[in-house]
Design a protein around this motif. Structure first.
Motif, PDB file in Angstrom:
ATOM      1  N   LYS A   5      59.113 -24.181  23.271  1.00  0.00           N
ATOM      2  CA  LYS A   5      59.288 -24.405  21.831  1.00  0.00           C
ATOM      3  C   LYS A   5      60.060 -25.698  21.568  1.00  0.00           C
ATOM      4  O   LYS A   5      59.874 -26.349  20.538  1.00  0.00           O
ATOM      5  N   TYR A   6      60.894 -26.082  22.516  1.00  0.00           N
ATOM      6  CA  TYR A   6      61.757 -27.253  22.336  1.00  0.00           C
ATOM      7  C   TYR A   6      61.265 -28.469  23.126  1.00  0.00           C
ATOM      8  O   TYR A   6      61.852 -29.542  23.036  1.00  0.00           O
ATOM      9  N   LEU A   7      60.188 -28.275  23.870  1.00  0.00           N
ATOM     10  CA  LEU A   7      59.628 -29.337  24.697  1.00  0.00           C
ATOM     11  C   LEU A   7      58.814 -30.314  23.856  1.00  0.00           C
ATOM     12  O   LEU A   7      58.027 -29.913  22.994  1.00  0.00           O
ATOM     13  N   VAL A   8      58.995 -31.616  24.114  1.00  0.00           N
ATOM     14  CA  VAL A   8      58.182 -32.639  23.466  1.00  0.00           C
ATOM     15  C   VAL A   8      56.960 -32.888  24.343  1.00  0.00           C
ATOM     16  O   VAL A   8      57.090 -33.329  25.485  1.00  0.00           O
ATOM     17  N   SER A 230      58.407 -38.970  26.710  1.00  0.00           N
ATOM     18  CA  SER A 230      58.367 -37.595  27.196  1.00  0.00           C
ATOM     19  C   SER A 230      57.132 -37.454  28.077  1.00  0.00           C
ATOM     20  O   SER A 230      55.999 -37.601  27.604  1.00  0.00           O
ATOM     21  N   THR A 231      57.344 -37.212  29.361  1.00  0.00           N
ATOM     22  CA  THR A 231      56.259 -37.158  30.339  1.00  0.00           C
ATOM     23  C   THR A 231      56.314 -35.843  31.105  1.00  0.00           C
ATOM     24  O   THR A 231      57.305 -35.111  31.037  1.00  0.00           O
ATOM     25  N   GLU A 232      55.269 -35.554  31.868  1.00  0.00           N
ATOM     26  CA  GLU A 232      55.249 -34.332  32.672  1.00  0.00           C
ATOM     27  C   GLU A 232      56.352 -34.345  33.719  1.00  0.00           C
ATOM     28  O   GLU A 232      56.920 -33.304  34.055  1.00  0.00           O
ATOM     29  N   PHE A 233      56.672 -35.533  34.252  1.00  0.00           N
ATOM     30  CA  PHE A 233      57.678 -35.620  35.313  1.00  0.00           C
ATOM     31  C   PHE A 233      59.092 -35.840  34.767  1.00  0.00           C
ATOM     32  O   PHE A 233      60.062 -35.715  35.508  1.00  0.00           O
ATOM     33  N   ALA A 234      59.215 -36.167  33.483  1.00  0.00           N
ATOM     34  CA  ALA A 234      60.535 -36.376  32.873  1.00  0.00           C
ATOM     35  C   ALA A 234      60.470 -35.999  31.399  1.00  0.00           C
ATOM     36  O   ALA A 234      60.471 -36.863  30.520  1.00  0.00           O
ATOM     37  N   PRO A 235      60.421 -34.698  31.102  1.00  0.00           N
ATOM     38  CA  PRO A 235      60.225 -34.254  29.708  1.00  0.00           C
ATOM     39  C   PRO A 235      61.493 -34.330  28.870  1.00  0.00           C
ATOM     40  O   PRO A 235      62.612 -34.249  29.370  1.00  0.00           O
ATOM     41  N   TRP A 236      61.284 -34.470  27.566  1.00  0.00           N
ATOM     42  CA  TRP A 236      62.368 -34.375  26.584  1.00  0.00           C
ATOM     43  C   TRP A 236      62.356 -32.971  25.979  1.00  0.00           C
ATOM     44  O   TRP A 236      61.288 -32.402  25.721  1.00  0.00           O
TER      45      TRP A 236
END
Length: 289
Positions: A5-8, A230-236
């Motif tokens: 829910k909080y993932l970009v 915001s990426t799969e390997f470094a998400p926000w």
């Protein structure tokens, strides 16, 4: 908790208005503080011990926010529960004269964790795609390629940051990033509390009020940053920062999820060392008082 829910999402055009600054539908406060949060912390402690003992992977935690959003308090509460040997913390403010003589990512490396550690970046390399956009004089001509327009600098730096974080991920260091999404009114109340309470005066900086005048511009820059990095390997993850305790809970749950995927294990003793260990146990047990 559904941390997604909080993932970009990757490549998502972010509008911070789509993310709540406070959560209305969470646990009863007493139940939350006495049960859910402590349980999450205990899980995090156990997994962190395993990460530290195994010494194969590391985690980089990035915290970004406006002033008074709760970064320091999150560090104090959550990470004070973890073993100090497995932690590093670094805070980044305006670059020093020495740092300005290097590329903008140079100073970040000193704050990165070793294998078996969690490294907390209280502010980070993202300062270099935030502050210079608010204050134009912070980006000097020699800091970007000759002939490049200033508006072209930011897409270039986003790409460089993404490449840098991918490099960390591919070399065994997970990157998790938290943005503290605080409302303007909440910041106002927290700043006034710091200003009026003598015991909190030390937390206040006159620069906090100065930077607040650029609130709308900061929100636009934050949205652009989140949209592009915001990426799969470094998400926000965007935290409802008006709710300080709930934000801390989200951080612990995200950290637990990350560590469970790493699945660190306590090292197993070799047969040779086991034999030596048994001998040492026997020696101590037979030792006369």
């Amino acid at each position: 908790m559904d941390i997604k829910k909080y993932l970009v999402d990757c490549n998502k055009k972010v509008s911070l208005k789509d993310y709540a600054t406070t959560e209305k539908d969470h646990f009863d406060e007493k139940e939350f503080l006495e049960e859910h949060l402590p349980k999450s912390i205990e899980k995090l402690k156990d997994l962190h011990w395993r990460l530290h003992a195994e010494e194969k992977k590391g985690i980089v935690v990035v915290l970004q926010a406006m002033d008074a959003a709760g970064k320091d308090e999150a560090i104090s509460y959550i990470f004070s529960n973890l073993t100090a040997q497995g932690l590093t913390t670094a805070s980044f403010q305006k670059p020093s004269e020495t740092e300005m003589k290097h590329d903008y990512l140079w100073r970040i490396r000193e704050g990165l964790p070793a294998r078996g550690q969690i490294g907390i970046l209280n502010r980070s390399h993202y300062e270099e795609v935030i502050a210079p956009r608010i204050h134009d004089d912070a980006l000097k001509d020699e800091m970007y390629p000759e002939g490049m327009d200033k508006d072209e600098v930011w897409p270039m730096r986003y790409r460089q940051i993404n490449d840098f974080e991918k490099h960390l991920s591919e070399n065994g260091f997970k990157v998790i990033k938290f943005f503290f999404n605080m409302s303007k009114e909440e910041q106002r109340e927290r700043l006034l509390e710091r200003m009026k309470d003598p015991e909190k005066n030390w937390e206040f900086s006159f620069n906090d009020v100065k930077e607040r005048r650029h609130w709308d511009q900061y929100q636009e820059v934050f949205e652009d940053m989140l949209s592009n990095t915001s990426t799969e390997f470094a998400p926000w993850y965007v935290l409802p920062a008006d709710d300080e305790w709930y934000s801390r809970y989200i951080i612990t749950e995200v950290m637990v999820d990350c560590l469970e995927k790493i699945d660190p294990q306590f090292p197993e003793i070799s047969d040779e060392d086991r034999e030596k260990l048994d001998e040492a146990i026997e020696e101590l047990e037979n030792e006369k008082n």
